[in-house]
Enzyme design. Structure first.
Site, PDB file in Angstrom:
ATOM      1  N   CYS A   1       0.823  -1.211   0.000  1.00 41.98           N
ATOM      2  CA  CYS A   1       0.000   0.000   0.000  1.00 41.98           C
ATOM      3  C   CYS A   1       0.854   1.258   0.000  1.00 41.98           C
ATOM      4  O   CYS A   1       0.341   2.365  -0.116  1.00 41.98           O
ATOM      5  CB  CYS A   1      -0.903   0.035   1.221  1.00 41.98           C
ATOM      6  SG  CYS A   1      -1.971  -1.382   1.303  1.00 41.98           S
TER       7      CYS A   1
ATOM      8  N   ASP B   1       2.775   2.345   2.532  1.00 40.64           N
ATOM      9  CA  ASP B   1       3.229   2.858   3.820  1.00 40.64           C
ATOM     10  C   ASP B   1       3.201   1.802   4.911  1.00 40.64           C
ATOM     11  O   ASP B   1       2.332   0.947   4.964  1.00 40.64           O
ATOM     12  CB  ASP B   1       2.496   4.139   4.254  1.00 40.64           C
ATOM     13  CG  ASP B   1       1.004   4.074   4.030  1.00 40.64           C
ATOM     14  OD1 ASP B   1       0.469   2.958   4.001  1.00 40.64           O
ATOM     15  OD2 ASP B   1       0.386   5.143   3.896  1.00 40.64           O
TER      16      ASP B   1
ATOM     17  N   CYS C   1       5.211   8.095   2.601  1.00 45.09           N
ATOM     18  CA  CYS C   1       5.270   9.445   2.050  1.00 45.09           C
ATOM     19  C   CYS C   1       5.604  10.456   3.145  1.00 45.09           C
ATOM     20  O   CYS C   1       5.736  10.106   4.321  1.00 45.09           O
ATOM     21  CB  CYS C   1       3.945   9.788   1.386  1.00 45.09           C
ATOM     22  SG  CYS C   1       2.575   9.842   2.547  1.00 45.09           S
TER      23      CYS C   1
ATOM     24  N   CYS D   1      -2.967   8.455   6.524  1.00 40.75           N
ATOM     25  CA  CYS D   1      -1.593   8.273   7.015  1.00 40.75           C
ATOM     26  C   CYS D   1      -1.520   8.474   8.520  1.00 40.75           C
ATOM     27  O   CYS D   1      -0.685   7.868   9.195  1.00 40.75           O
ATOM     28  CB  CYS D   1      -0.639   9.282   6.372  1.00 40.75           C
ATOM     29  SG  CYS D   1      -0.500   9.115   4.611  1.00 40.75           S
TER      30      CYS D   1
END
Lengths: 380, 121
Positions: free
Chosen positions: B34, B36, B59, B103
């Site tokens: 995915c 992360d 990221c 995130c």
């Protein structure tokens, strides 16, 4: 801070000579090319000259060039203009093609997406095998915008010709960077864009081989031989034509310059950083494209670190896209999603220098090292 | 991408990077497919987080949220740390772009997983 632009596949700066060529057409020669008076005739002369220049750059005739608002419109016009029944395209096309195919599917067309190999190459044999009774159009891009792979379009064009099927190619990335001759390459329709070749944004062209009938997208005053209504963007067309003539004039020196810098960048990265892979075909490749995959790191964070150093690149990582989908091109060449996230595209331009590439090679190992040091994937 | 100054600061200068070799709890959330993945390591003394480290593949938002999560959690009681939500982390960073809100789950979830591993021992 010094800024280094390595994202020329996204867009380019307009060449100063192009700007100079355009300027009179805003304030002095501002007529409507459809008007009969002298203002109109002056504009019409500029339009005709621009059309001839773009035609010459493609090996076409002037009356086979339709000016549009850019690559996306050219692709839309080509596909919706002739596509019906069954259409064949590739799995790595630009969204301007893929989403137009999706639209046409909604209208009842059937679309076959031929696969590519691990370097992004279409096998012309696959294209030929996909042809069925009501195939009307084959559309395969000339060079890929992400990985720079150059397709065997002459062969695909010959297959289309043998079967009496129209062949379109999106040459937005290749125009100015590889030889194009629509006659020798058996191309019926070809899309190009101005802003990828140091021309202004908002202008492009579709080459339509004489005799090919297309359905217009824009309905109105019958401009562009009835195929694209709308008052012609004369300053844009003049700029596009100037950019095209400069691309032809500088073709050899540009190619030498770009190839040299690209090879220096790829070799330098490979020498100084472990676990790096080149995405795409090593030889059948645009001279300005270096798409590299850095294991264990994510592309957006790499991009942002480079940005903080003034270096502009792009990434195939899902995290950088609004959709959060990883690059369909990198998926199609068989790269695992976790590796796609670490892919960075460097696309070089006429204005880049060796010292800029040296600077990139100075800062990149440190950035990759820093991200790998914090990556739970590295050293597992 | 429109990141706040705080996000850019924590991304450029992440706090508490690394591992704790004999951690009291370790939590990993996300997966590389995915794009992360974060691992949080904690050391617990007297019911509080006495030391915390993290590693992130992801990221700028993923790195910044992990960094901020560890900064917020350091010194917290386990109950307070368990109550820390994704919004607390995002707020402390002056917000995240909407597309990046997921995130902020990652780091808080990894912290909670590390605490739960400690509590289960």
């Amino acid at each position: 801070m010094k800024r280094i632009y390595l994202d020329h596949a996204a867009t380019t700066a307009v060449d100063r000579e192009v700007v100079q060529a355009m300027l009179p057409y805003f304030t002095e020669t501002y007529g409507n090319a459809s008007s009969l008076h002298s203002f109109g005739r002056d504009a019409k002369n500029a339009l005709d000259a621009g059309r001839q220049t773009v035609a010459d750059a493609l090996g076409a005739q002037a009356n086979e060039i339709i000016f549009t608002s850019g690559g996306t419109e050219s692709d839309n016009l080509a596909l919706t203009g002739v596509g019906k029944g069954h259409i064949i395209t590739s799995s790595i096309e630009h969204p301007a093609i893929l989403n137009t195919c999706k639209y046409l599917t909604g209208l009842g067309c059937e679309v076959t997406y031929v696969p590519v190999d691990s370097e992004g190459m279409v096998d012309p044999g696959d294209v030929e095998s996909a042809i069925i009774g009501d195939t009307t159009l084959i559309s395969v891009m000339h060079a890929n915008n992400e990985i720079g792979t150059i397709q065997p379009i002459s062969e695909i064009g010959a297959i289309a010709k043998d079967h009496g099927i129209l062949f379109h190619t999106d040459a937005v990335q290749s125009f100015g960077k590889t030889e194009i001759d629509v006659r020798n390459m058996n191309i019926d329709l070809l899309s190009v864009s101005s802003h990828k070749i140091y021309g202004p944004k908002g202008v492009g062209a579709l080459y339509i081989r004489k005799g090919v009938k297309i359905k217009p997208l824009m309905h109105g005053g019958g401009h562009e031989m009835g195929m694209r209504a709308s008052t012609e963007n004369i300053p844009g067309i003049v700029g596009f034509a100037k950019a095209a003539s400069l691309a032809v004039e500088r073709f050899e020196s540009d190619t030498r310059h770009l190839t040299g810098l690209k090879d220096m960048l790829i070799a330098g990265v490979m020498d100084s950083i472990d676990d790096v892979t080149l995405n795409g075909n090593p030889t059948e490749r645009l001279p300005n494209n270096a798409n590299l995959r850095f294991a264990f790191v994510e592309g957006e964070s790499l991009l942002m670190h480079l940005d903080m150093k003034g270096i502009a690149v792009s990434t195939g990582s899902a995290c950088s896209s609004a959709s959060l989908d990883p690059s369909h091109v990198l998926l199609a060449i068989g790269i695992a999603p976790e590796d796609i996230h670490g892919s960075i595209r460097f696309t070089l331009g006429r204005g880049n220098t060796e010292s800029e590439i040296k600077y990139v090679l100075e800062v990149l190992p440190e950035i990759v090292g820093k991200l790998r040091a914090m990556s739970p994937l590295a050293g597992r | 991408m429109d990141y706040s100054e705080k996000v850019m600061d924590h991304f450029a200068n992440p706090r508490n990077i690394g591992e704790i070799s004999d951690a009291d709890g370790v939590g990993t959330v996300g997966n590389p497919t995915c794009g992360d993945m974060t691992t949080v390591y904690i050391r617990v003394t007297d019911g509080r987080i006495a030391d915390i480290k993290f590693k992130t593949f992801g990221c700028a938002a993923a790195i910044a949220t992990a960094s901020m999560t560890t900064e917020l959690a350091l010194g917290m009681t386990l109950d307070d740390a368990l109550a820390m939500s994704r919004n607390d982390v995002a707020d402390a960073l002056d917000g995240l772009p909407a597309v990046k809100m997921h995130c902020s789950n990652l780091a808080a979830d990894a912290l909670h997983a590390a605490i739960e591993e400690y509590l289960a021992k």
